[in-house]
Design a protein around this motif. Structure first.
Motif, PDB file in Angstrom:
ATOM      1  N   GLU A  42      -8.555 -13.401 -19.406  1.00 55.80           N
ATOM      2  CA  GLU A  42      -7.357 -12.751 -19.948  1.00 55.80           C
ATOM      3  C   GLU A  42      -7.203 -11.333 -19.411  1.00 55.80           C
ATOM      4  N   ILE A  43      -8.308 -10.621 -19.317  1.00 55.51           N
ATOM      5  CA  ILE A  43      -8.263  -9.256 -18.782  1.00 55.51           C
ATOM      6  C   ILE A  43      -7.833  -9.273 -17.317  1.00 55.51           C
ATOM      7  N   GLU A  44      -8.389 -10.208 -16.533  1.00 57.50           N
ATOM      8  CA  GLU A  44      -8.032 -10.293 -15.113  1.00 57.50           C
ATOM      9  C   GLU A  44      -6.564 -10.647 -14.926  1.00 57.50           C
ATOM     10  N   THR A  45      -6.055 -11.530 -15.781  1.00 56.26           N
ATOM     11  CA  THR A  45      -4.630 -11.883 -15.717  1.00 56.26           C
ATOM     12  C   THR A  45      -3.763 -10.660 -15.969  1.00 56.26           C
ATOM     13  N   CYS A  46      -4.140  -9.863 -16.954  1.00 57.54           N
ATOM     14  CA  CYS A  46      -3.391  -8.640 -17.260  1.00 57.54           C
ATOM     15  C   CYS A  46      -3.423  -7.667 -16.085  1.00 57.54           C
ATOM     16  N   LYS A  47      -4.569  -7.552 -15.434  1.00 58.63           N
ATOM     17  CA  LYS A  47      -4.686  -6.649 -14.294  1.00 58.63           C
ATOM     18  C   LYS A  47      -3.811  -7.120 -13.136  1.00 58.63           C
ATOM     19  N   LYS A  48      -3.869  -8.418 -12.836  1.00 59.06           N
ATOM     20  CA  LYS A  48      -3.096  -8.957 -11.709  1.00 59.06           C
ATOM     21  C   LYS A  48      -1.601  -8.839 -11.934  1.00 59.06           C
ATOM     22  N   LYS A  49      -1.159  -9.088 -13.169  1.00 55.66           N
ATOM     23  CA  LYS A  49       0.272  -9.044 -13.479  1.00 55.66           C
ATOM     24  C   LYS A  49       0.721  -7.659 -13.956  1.00 55.66           C
ATOM     25  N   ASN A  50      -0.226  -6.720 -13.942  1.00 54.60           N
ATOM     26  CA  ASN A  50       0.017  -5.346 -14.397  1.00 54.60           C
ATOM     27  C   ASN A  50       0.614  -5.310 -15.804  1.00 54.60           C
ATOM     28  N   ILE A  51       0.000  -6.083 -16.682  1.00 57.40           N
ATOM     29  CA  ILE A  51       0.386  -6.076 -18.094  1.00 57.40           C
ATOM     30  C   ILE A  51      -0.412  -4.969 -18.787  1.00 57.40           C
ATOM     31  N   LEU A  52       0.277  -4.024 -19.377  1.00 59.08           N
ATOM     32  CA  LEU A  52      -0.350  -2.877 -20.021  1.00 59.08           C
ATOM     33  C   LEU A  52      -0.435  -3.096 -21.532  1.00 59.08           C
ATOM     34  N   PRO A  53      -1.250  -2.302 -22.233  1.00 60.11           N
ATOM     35  CA  PRO A  53      -1.338  -2.442 -23.693  1.00 60.11           C
ATOM     36  C   PRO A  53       0.016  -2.325 -24.386  1.00 60.11           C
ATOM     37  N   ILE A  54       0.896  -1.446 -23.890  1.00 62.43           N
ATOM     38  CA  ILE A  54       2.202  -1.299 -24.530  1.00 62.43           C
ATOM     39  C   ILE A  54       3.062  -2.537 -24.311  1.00 62.43           C
ATOM     40  N   ASP A  55       2.876  -3.227 -23.184  1.00 63.85           N
ATOM     41  CA  ASP A  55       3.589  -4.492 -22.948  1.00 63.85           C
ATOM     42  C   ASP A  55       3.151  -5.536 -23.968  1.00 63.85           C
ATOM     43  N   ILE A  56       1.845  -5.554 -24.249  1.00 61.04           N
ATOM     44  CA  ILE A  56       1.311  -6.497 -25.240  1.00 61.04           C
ATOM     45  C   ILE A  56       1.872  -6.181 -26.620  1.00 61.04           C
ATOM     46  N   PHE A  57       1.954  -4.875 -26.951  1.00 60.72           N
ATOM     47  CA  PHE A  57       2.519  -4.505 -28.248  1.00 60.72           C
ATOM     48  C   PHE A  57       3.965  -4.957 -28.371  1.00 60.72           C
ATOM     49  N   GLU A  58       4.765  -4.745 -27.332  1.00 60.00           N
ATOM     50  CA  GLU A  58       6.179  -5.136 -27.403  1.00 60.00           C
ATOM     51  C   GLU A  58       6.321  -6.644 -27.592  1.00 60.00           C
ATOM     52  N   LYS A  59       5.456  -7.393 -26.941  1.00 62.71           N
ATOM     53  CA  LYS A  59       5.471  -8.852 -27.110  1.00 62.71           C
ATOM     54  C   LYS A  59       5.098  -9.220 -28.553  1.00 62.71           C
ATOM     55  N   THR A  60       4.096  -8.545 -29.092  1.00 66.43           N
ATOM     56  CA  THR A  60       3.675  -8.792 -30.477  1.00 66.43           C
ATOM     57  C   THR A  60       4.784  -8.402 -31.452  1.00 66.43           C
ATOM     58  N   ALA A  61       5.449  -7.270 -31.189  1.00 60.80           N
ATOM     59  CA  ALA A  61       6.530  -6.808 -32.058  1.00 60.80           C
ATOM     60  C   ALA A  61       7.691  -7.800 -32.062  1.00 60.80           C
ATOM     61  N   ASP A  62       7.969  -8.407 -30.911  1.00 61.18           N
ATOM     62  CA  ASP A  62       9.031  -9.414 -30.831  1.00 61.18           C
ATOM     63  C   ASP A  62       8.670 -10.669 -31.628  1.00 61.18           C
ATOM     64  N   LYS A  63       7.373 -10.961 -31.697  1.00 59.14           N
ATOM     65  CA  LYS A  63       6.905 -12.172 -32.389  1.00 59.14           C
ATOM     66  C   LYS A  63       6.824 -11.962 -33.895  1.00 59.14           C
ATOM     67  N   LYS A 280      -2.448  -6.356 -30.516  1.00 58.43           N
ATOM     68  CA  LYS A 280      -2.689  -7.581 -29.744  1.00 58.43           C
ATOM     69  C   LYS A 280      -2.542  -8.837 -30.594  1.00 58.43           C
ATOM     70  N   ASN A 281      -3.029  -8.792 -31.840  1.00 56.76           N
ATOM     71  CA  ASN A 281      -3.125 -10.012 -32.641  1.00 56.76           C
ATOM     72  C   ASN A 281      -2.150 -10.096 -33.810  1.00 56.76           C
ATOM     73  N   GLY A 282      -1.323  -9.070 -33.997  1.00 53.96           N
ATOM     74  CA  GLY A 282      -0.372  -9.123 -35.101  1.00 53.96           C
ATOM     75  C   GLY A 282      -0.994  -8.877 -36.455  1.00 53.96           C
ATOM     76  N   VAL A 283      -2.168  -8.232 -36.476  1.00 52.37           N
ATOM     77  CA  VAL A 283      -2.876  -7.932 -37.725  1.00 52.37           C
ATOM     78  C   VAL A 283      -2.200  -6.760 -38.440  1.00 52.37           C
ATOM     79  N   THR A 284      -2.134  -6.837 -39.756  1.00 52.47           N
ATOM     80  CA  THR A 284      -1.636  -5.719 -40.562  1.00 52.47           C
ATOM     81  C   THR A 284      -2.777  -4.734 -40.793  1.00 52.47           C
ATOM     82  N   VAL A 285      -2.509  -3.441 -40.588  1.00 49.83           N
ATOM     83  CA  VAL A 285      -3.513  -2.397 -40.795  1.00 49.83           C
ATOM     84  C   VAL A 285      -3.148  -1.582 -42.029  1.00 49.83           C
TER      85      VAL A 285
END
Length: 624
Positions: A42-63, A280-285
């Motif tokens: 998963e980490i390597e996929t993110c590096k290759k596709k240049n997926i950043l932590p903020i990209d992951i957050f936006e995807k989680t926020a949409d979900k 990353k996981n949609g957990v409530t803090v």
């Protein structure tokens, strides 16, 4: 046929017995390896596709649009709301001329604004310095200056505004902003962005605003204790942020989980791990301003918390607190953290009926860490012979007096034997890089050890000692030389020594951490050599000035809990202070015949320490 089946059954039984007796760690290794392979992909996929932590957050926020991301003081902030506030702040920051590649500092308490400010700056490719809100004066000025921040962003707390106001004339061209509405309590030099945020658009920021950012770029700066006396800004890349967000996956985290986070967000534990698993996981803090033993389990009960994040000292406070109505009336299934020692572990688990504890070891600067996935009491993880080869982690003998690894006649480091304390070192390689510290090349170089097992090899020095048992479980032993841990915070001995030695009647100060029964970590102790070497006992005026110097210049947790006055501080041939004997003697008046004082935290004064006081401290009648 029966003979064949019997033979197969015998072979399987023999293999099982072999594994059980000779390779008991193998089943655990296989489970762990399976996790690492999935994690690595998963980490390597993110590096290759240049997926950043903020990209992951936006995807989680949409979900999870309307699902609470943060609950703070009983107010919920959904993933969509946090995203929109981050978008607003990013747009406002762009209007202020802050752009991709810049650095800004955030000086905020544990509050939702910290999270959306961080995320907002991520959206436009700006690196963020997480400044410790305990810092004052010289330490605070150093942190802000060395970070290279062009602006400071704040949100609440009049004492924080005052701390910046005290050093504002030395901040040169650093702009000062507050997200709060301007009021008479806030010094006029702070520009309020409250109205700008209200009117700013909350649409997503175009990705080209961070087009040149990749996983190797700096996401944030997190300050660690400085061996030269002041905090060091450790570089945390986007890749390391990504790795931090995976830690909770060891406990099979799901979006249904609720995490209680009371650790300070300026530390990597709360930000990279706590907020990281939410993004990353949609957990409530459930975000708390600070740790409170009396409110801890009541808040966990009220918010249906399923996971808690701890440091060892926190667990000790909870174990020693009076029995409460909510001690076992909760839904907590797992506790994850670091620094939970053997003597507290079982008591903590038994008192609060928490089934699983995941103890880990990690340092902000280190590219890898350890984690105990087997509930082995007191251990930070297991490193079998197989994993030692795969992870390229080593533990070598260390001379604490000379402050360097022990080497054999060939100049090579010597592996530590079972139950023998050893320095954790990690191979420096492309897979385990060391980003080091911003604007501190000297400190970065000092973290590397050369020619360890062969000429030309390079290893990263963790600065921590561990020991292992015959089953390959590893246990934290001690922090080296220039840092110790107290109240869940790392303290630089050099920083404390430099501040005390500024007083004109002191010629030298040696600072170190000492063990206090019933307390996690080590309490600070300063052995002081007065200018008049014939004078061993300090005057009342001297003690008063030491008090004021420590209170005014040091974070509360960094104020030495003990003082010792001596004629001379022993040093090595290379002029390094010898601390081993001082640490061993501690604050025991039956051993130390020189004047001793302890810091009365209630009255904020240094008082004479005698046998009765020492006993009261050891029996926890006097709290430090």
């Amino acid at each position: 046929m029966y003979m064949i089946l019997a033979t197969i059954a015998g072979a399987i039984g023999g293999l099982y017995l072999l594994v059980k007796l000779k390779l008991p760690w193998l089943p655990s290794d296989i489970r762990f390896l399976k996790f690492l392979i999935g994690f690595g992909k998963e980490i390597e996929t993110c590096k290759k596709k240049n997926i950043l932590p903020i990209d992951i957050f936006e995807k989680t926020a949409d979900k999870f649009t309307t699902k609470p991301m943060i609950i703070y003081k009983d107010v919920s902030y959904s993933f969509m709301e946090v995203d929109k506030m981050a978008n607003k702040l990013a747009n406002v920051a762009c209007g202020l001329g802050i752009k991709q590649g810049d650095t800004v500092a955030i000086l905020m308490y544990n509050e939702p604004a910290f999270v959306w400010a961080w995320f907002g700056f991520e959206k436009i490719g700006v690196e963020v310095a997480f400044v410790n809100f305990h810092q004052r004066k010289k330490t605070l000025l150093h942190s802000l200056t060395i970070s290279g921040a062009k602006a400071i962003f704040m949100n609440s707390g009049i004492d924080l505004y005052q701390a910046i106001d005290d050093i504002a004339n030395d901040l040169q061209d650093i702009a000062l902003y507050t997200l709060e509405a301007q009021n008479s309590s806030i010094p006029s030099r702070f520009k309020s962005l409250s109205d700008d945020l209200k009117t700013a658009v909350d649409q997503r920021i175009p990705r080209d605003k961070r087009s040149s950012v990749n996983s190797k770029c700096t996401n944030c700066l997190i300050f660690t204790s400085g061996t030269t006396g002041l905090p060091k800004p450790a570089i945390v890349t986007h890749a390391k942020c990504m790795i931090g967000s995976f830690i909770y996956n060891y406990c099979h985290v799901t979006p249904d989980d609720v995490l209680y986070e009371c650790l300070p967000l300026y530390h990597s534990a709360a930000s990279l791990l706590g907020i990281g698993t939410s993004r990353k996981n949609g957990v409530t803090v459930v975000l708390s301003e600070k740790f409170s033993a009396s409110k801890f389990f009541e808040e966990c009960h009220r918010n249906n918390v399923t996971m808690i994040h701890y440091v060892g000292e926190m667990c000790r406070y909870l174990v020693n607190s009076p029995k409460g109505d909510y001690d076992t009336n909760h839904r907590i299934r797992v506790a994850l953290g670091n620094g939970l020692r053997k003597d507290v572990w079982t008591l903590f688990q038994k008192k609060f009926k928490i089934e699983r504890i995941l103890e880990f070891y990690g340092a902000t600067e280190m590219p890898a860490g350890l984690i105990n996935i087997e509930n082995a009491v007191g251990a930070v993880g297991r490193i079998s012979p197989l994993f030692k080869r795969l992870l390229r982690i080593h533990f070598v003998k260390f001379d604490t007096d000379m402050d360097q690894p022990v080497r054999d006649e060939n100049g090579q480091c010597i592996p530590a034997a079972p139950y023998e304390p050893g320095l954790l070192i990690l191979t420096l390689s492309e897979k385990t890089p060391f980003e080091g510290y911003k604007n501190r090349e000297d400190a970065t170089k000092r973290k590397l050890i050369h020619d360890v097992f062969k000429k030309g090899d390079v290893y990263i020095n963790s600065g921590d000692l561990f020991y292992h048992d015959e089953y390959y479980y590893y246990y934290f032993y001690d922090r080296l030389g220039d840092t110790y841990r107290w109240k869940g915070e790392n303290v630089s001995t050099t920083q404390v020594a430099n501040i005390i030695t500024e007083l004109p009647f002191i010629v030298d100060t040696c600072v170190y951490g000492v063990l206090v029964p019933g307390s996690e970590g080590r309490a600070g102790m300063a052995t002081i050599n007065l200018l008049d070497s014939e004078k061993e006992h300090p005057t009342e005026d001297m003690i008063s000035k030491i008090e004021q110097q420590c209170i005014n210049e040091l974070e509360s947790y960094a104020i030495p809990r003990f003082l010792r006055f001596t004629h001379m501080i022993d040093i090595t041939s290379t002029f390094k202070q010898i601390k081993a004997t001082l640490k061993k003697e501690g604050f025991d008046p039956t051993v130390v015949k020189e004047p001793l004082y302890y810091f009365n935290t209630k009255n904020q004064k240094y008082c004479i320490l005698d046998k009765e006081i020492a006993m009261a401290i050891e029996e926890r009648e006097i709290k430090l």
